[in-house]
Design a protein around this motif. Structure first.
Motif, PDB file in Angstrom:
ATOM      1  N   ARG A  60       2.487   1.712 -14.877  1.00  0.00           N
ATOM      2  CA  ARG A  60       1.162   1.104 -14.757  1.00  0.00           C
ATOM      3  C   ARG A  60       1.271  -0.381 -14.402  1.00  0.00           C
ATOM      4  NH1 ARG A  60      -1.787   0.960 -20.235  1.00  0.00           N
ATOM      5  NH2 ARG A  60      -0.342  -0.768 -20.495  1.00  0.00           N
ATOM      6  N   ASP A  61       2.157  -1.098 -15.101  1.00  0.00           N
ATOM      7  CA  ASP A  61       2.314  -2.534 -14.841  1.00  0.00           C
ATOM      8  C   ASP A  61       2.775  -2.794 -13.410  1.00  0.00           C
ATOM      9  OD1 ASP A  61       1.587  -2.916 -17.430  1.00  0.00           O
ATOM     10  OD2 ASP A  61       3.587  -3.395 -18.177  1.00  0.00           O
ATOM     11  N   ILE A  62       3.795  -2.066 -12.970  1.00  0.00           N
ATOM     12  CA  ILE A  62       4.325  -2.289 -11.622  1.00  0.00           C
ATOM     13  C   ILE A  62       3.277  -1.953 -10.571  1.00  0.00           C
ATOM     14  CG2 ILE A  62       6.063  -1.513  -9.976  1.00  0.00           C
ATOM     15  CD1 ILE A  62       7.938  -1.044 -12.347  1.00  0.00           C
ATOM     16  N   SER A  63       2.566  -0.847 -10.756  1.00  0.00           N
ATOM     17  CA  SER A  63       1.556  -0.437  -9.789  1.00  0.00           C
ATOM     18  C   SER A  63       0.472  -1.504  -9.643  1.00  0.00           C
ATOM     19  CB  SER A  63       0.942   0.899 -10.216  1.00  0.00           C
ATOM     20  OG  SER A  63      -0.071   1.291  -9.326  1.00  0.00           O
ATOM     21  N   LYS A  64       0.012  -2.035 -10.769  1.00  0.00           N
ATOM     22  CA  LYS A  64      -1.047  -3.052 -10.722  1.00  0.00           C
ATOM     23  C   LYS A  64      -0.536  -4.365 -10.138  1.00  0.00           C
ATOM     24  CE  LYS A  64      -3.999  -1.221 -14.378  1.00  0.00           C
ATOM     25  NZ  LYS A  64      -5.175  -1.044 -13.523  1.00  0.00           N
ATOM     26  N   MET A  65       0.699  -4.737 -10.468  1.00  0.00           N
ATOM     27  CA  MET A  65       1.255  -5.970  -9.907  1.00  0.00           C
ATOM     28  C   MET A  65       1.465  -5.838  -8.403  1.00  0.00           C
ATOM     29  SD  MET A  65       3.896  -7.518 -12.771  1.00  0.00           S
ATOM     30  CE  MET A  65       4.898  -6.045 -12.948  1.00  0.00           C
ATOM     31  N   LEU A  66       1.893  -4.660  -7.934  1.00  0.00           N
ATOM     32  CA  LEU A  66       2.092  -4.450  -6.504  1.00  0.00           C
ATOM     33  C   LEU A  66       0.764  -4.459  -5.747  1.00  0.00           C
ATOM     34  CD1 LEU A  66       4.872  -1.695  -6.429  1.00  0.00           C
ATOM     35  CD2 LEU A  66       5.114  -4.138  -5.989  1.00  0.00           C
ATOM     36  N   SER A  67      -0.334  -4.140  -6.411  1.00  0.00           N
ATOM     37  CA  SER A  67      -1.652  -4.226  -5.780  1.00  0.00           C
ATOM     38  C   SER A  67      -2.195  -5.653  -5.833  1.00  0.00           C
ATOM     39  CB  SER A  67      -2.628  -3.278  -6.478  1.00  0.00           C
ATOM     40  OG  SER A  67      -2.207  -1.941  -6.351  1.00  0.00           O
ATOM     41  N   PHE A  68      -1.929  -6.328  -6.952  1.00  0.00           N
ATOM     42  CA  PHE A  68      -2.460  -7.679  -7.161  1.00  0.00           C
ATOM     43  C   PHE A  68      -1.812  -8.702  -6.241  1.00  0.00           C
ATOM     44  CE2 PHE A  68      -1.943 -11.785  -9.338  1.00  0.00           C
ATOM     45  CZ  PHE A  68      -3.265 -12.143  -9.522  1.00  0.00           C
ATOM     46  N   GLY A  69      -0.484  -8.621  -6.088  1.00  0.00           N
ATOM     47  CA  GLY A  69       0.236  -9.632  -5.326  1.00  0.00           C
ATOM     48  C   GLY A  69      -0.224  -9.762  -3.890  1.00  0.00           C
ATOM     49  N   PRO A  70      -0.224  -8.686  -3.105  1.00  0.00           N
ATOM     50  CA  PRO A  70      -0.686  -8.797  -1.715  1.00  0.00           C
ATOM     51  C   PRO A  70      -2.144  -9.208  -1.599  1.00  0.00           C
ATOM     52  CG  PRO A  70       0.583  -6.786  -2.043  1.00  0.00           C
ATOM     53  CD  PRO A  70       0.337  -7.363  -3.396  1.00  0.00           C
ATOM     54  N   GLU A  71      -2.985  -8.728  -2.532  1.00  0.00           N
ATOM     55  CA  GLU A  71      -4.400  -9.075  -2.489  1.00  0.00           C
ATOM     56  C   GLU A  71      -4.610 -10.576  -2.642  1.00  0.00           C
ATOM     57  OE1 GLU A  71      -8.145  -8.674  -5.483  1.00  0.00           O
ATOM     58  OE2 GLU A  71      -6.980  -6.850  -5.137  1.00  0.00           O
TER      59      GLU A  71
ATOM     60  N   GLY B 158       9.298  -3.957   0.294  1.00  0.00           N
ATOM     61  CA  GLY B 158      10.572  -3.603  -0.328  1.00  0.00           C
ATOM     62  C   GLY B 158      10.411  -3.213  -1.775  1.00  0.00           C
ATOM     63  N   HIS B 159       9.581  -3.963  -2.511  1.00  0.00           N
ATOM     64  CA  HIS B 159       9.318  -3.626  -3.919  1.00  0.00           C
ATOM     65  C   HIS B 159       8.627  -2.269  -4.024  1.00  0.00           C
ATOM     66  CE1 HIS B 159      10.767  -7.335  -5.500  1.00  0.00           C
ATOM     67  NE2 HIS B 159       9.837  -8.084  -4.952  1.00  0.00           N
ATOM     68  N   ARG B 160       7.696  -2.023  -3.100  1.00  0.00           N
ATOM     69  CA  ARG B 160       6.962  -0.748  -3.149  1.00  0.00           C
ATOM     70  C   ARG B 160       7.890   0.434  -2.863  1.00  0.00           C
ATOM     71  NH1 ARG B 160       3.338  -2.443  -0.149  1.00  0.00           N
ATOM     72  NH2 ARG B 160       1.929  -3.243  -1.733  1.00  0.00           N
ATOM     73  N   LEU B 161       8.785   0.273  -1.915  1.00  0.00           N
ATOM     74  CA  LEU B 161       9.734   1.342  -1.607  1.00  0.00           C
ATOM     75  C   LEU B 161      10.700   1.578  -2.762  1.00  0.00           C
ATOM     76  CD1 LEU B 161      10.568   0.524   2.131  1.00  0.00           C
ATOM     77  CD2 LEU B 161       9.192   2.424   1.267  1.00  0.00           C
ATOM     78  N   ALA B 162      11.137   0.488  -3.409  1.00  0.00           N
ATOM     79  CA  ALA B 162      12.029   0.625  -4.571  1.00  0.00           C
ATOM     80  C   ALA B 162      11.322   1.359  -5.699  1.00  0.00           C
ATOM     81  CB  ALA B 162      12.491  -0.754  -5.035  1.00  0.00           C
ATOM     82  N   TYR B 163      10.045   1.050  -5.914  1.00  0.00           N
ATOM     83  CA  TYR B 163       9.262   1.724  -6.956  1.00  0.00           C
ATOM     84  C   TYR B 163       9.132   3.218  -6.659  1.00  0.00           C
ATOM     85  CZ  TYR B 163       5.138   3.109  -9.639  1.00  0.00           C
ATOM     86  OH  TYR B 163       4.267   3.761 -10.468  1.00  0.00           O
TER      87      TYR B 163
END
Length: 403
Positions: free
Chosen positions: A177-188, A197-202
């Motif tokens: 949950r934390d990683i998913s939300k951070m990966l959405s928050f950062g680009p926004e 790269g982070h998204r592919l690693a996840y």
């Protein structure tokens, strides 16, 4: 005196080490030992995987225990039960004779019961003149009494493993949950890093999670997710540190309670410029470039008035209300500041007011405002068309109402 009973199996069944081990275990009962038969049965059920017993074999054990007349198993007090196959089958929910024999063999191999076979293989008991049992041929439940502590220890170990597995699954869920939300928050928020790269690693880590997994299988996955979460969080924390001055200023603004100090410099009565994240300039003190009066804006976007601290009577009040609304819509301070700097505070406030009026149609208000800001930077945006569209929709709604 009870006569000795043969411990070798009847017929073609050969003696096995498991049979010998069960017989040895049954002889280790402490004098006077006793245990609740259903309590030890529950422990055996919890430890069934460690014992190698199947669910149906435990169903047969449950049926055997039901033939023991007492609730407690007591050392030296008739622990041999001798039901016929027909009786045992009925209490095992109608299990077929061949299946019953197979599961009885499993109970013997697991060391849960011991066979006490008669000379002809039948199960029965011999009694003396007083009615006391002198000899019994059937299944000896003594291993359950002798190994009761062992079974309880095994059950506790299973419960501990189950708790550890549950905690690990919860940890993985929270990390995902934390990683998913951070990966959405950062680009926004426009934070620069290798988000792809982070998204592919996840996705690579998550794809390794099996449908049913043990603690050993999930532990390395949890560690990999924790490392990825730490890496992404570090990127966000570094960005927060670089934005700290403006963040502190925005934080101070939210706690100011004096309306005069919250003014954005658009009120004719204002004597000094406010201290806030959107600093007024000579250009921003002018009327907005849309040329629309404040009353028209409020008529097109009536919802924003509900967020104002006081009645919206001037452009400063509108900007102040829009600054509160952007937090309710999930628009970041950075997106709001960029909009104010590019299109002017009033134009930005009108844009936020129109977004609030159409909130149900906008999935990502922060990204939408950034998109409007980019268009305004390129000279391709004005809030006027949005205002007029809302006015026409409001007029259609008024005409549609019954008189």
């Amino acid at each position: 005196m009870i006569e000795p009973i043969s411990t070798t199996p009847f017929g073609r069944r050969s003696l096995t080490f498991a049979m010998l081990a069960g017989q040895v275990a049954s002889q280790r009962c402490e004098p006077g030992a006793s245990v609740n038969k259903w309590q030890v049965f529950r422990a055996v059920c919890e430890a069934k995987k460690k014992l190698g017993a199947s669910d149906r074999a435990l169903g047969v054990l449950n049926a055997l225990l039901s033939f023991h007349p007492e609730t407690d198993l007591v050392e030296g007090e008739g622990l041999v039960v001798f039901p016929s196959n027909a009786q045992l089958s009925l209490r095992a929910h109608g299990m077929a004779a061949a299946t019953l024999r197979r599961h009885l063999a499993v109970l013997v191999e697991c060391g849960l019961v011991v066979r006490r076979d008669s000379p002809n293989g039948k199960r029965y008991a011999r009694k003396d003149q007083s009615g006391d049992i002198r000899q019994a041929f059937g299944f000896d439940l003594a291993p359950l009494l002798a190994r009761a502590r062992e079974f309880e220890a095994m059950a506790e170990a299973v419960r501990g493993e189950r708790r550890a597995l549950q905690l690990l699954k919860e940890r993985i869920t929270m990390l995902r949950r934390d990683i998913s939300k951070m990966l959405s928050f950062g680009p926004e928020e426009g934070i620069l890093t290798d988000w792809q790269g982070h998204r592919l690693a996840y996705q690579e880590i998550v794809s390794q999670i099996p449908r049913t997994a043990s603690h050993t299988e999930l532990e390395p996955i949890a560690q990999a997710l924790a490392q990825l979460a730490q890496s992404v969080r570090k990127v966000l924390e570094n960005h927060v540190k670089t934005q700290n001055p403006s963040a502190n200023e925005s934080h101070s603004e939210r706690h100011i309670q004096n309306p005069q100090t919250e003014s954005h410099g658009f009120e004719p009565r204002a004597k000094k410029a406010p201290k806030q994240n959107v600093r007024p300039t000579p250009e921003t003190r002018k009327k907005p470039s849309t040329g629309y009066p404040l009353g028209l804006v409020l008529r097109a976007c009536p919802d924003i008035a509900h967020y104002a601290r006081n009645e919206v009577s001037d452009w400063g009040g509108l900007v102040d209300a829009a600054n509160l609304v952007r937090g309710a819509l999930g628009i970041s301070p950075d997106a709001w500041q960029q909009a104010c700097a590019t299109m002017g505070p009033v134009e930005a406030a009108i844009s936020v007011a129109t977004m609030l009026q159409r909130a149900e149609q906008i999935n990502n208000p922060g990204g939408y405002l950034r998109s409007l800001t980019e268009k305004a930077r390129a000279g391709q945006f004005s809030a006027g068309p949005m205002l007029m569209a809302l006015l026409r929709a409001a007029e259609r709604g008024q005409r549609a109402k019954p008189s």
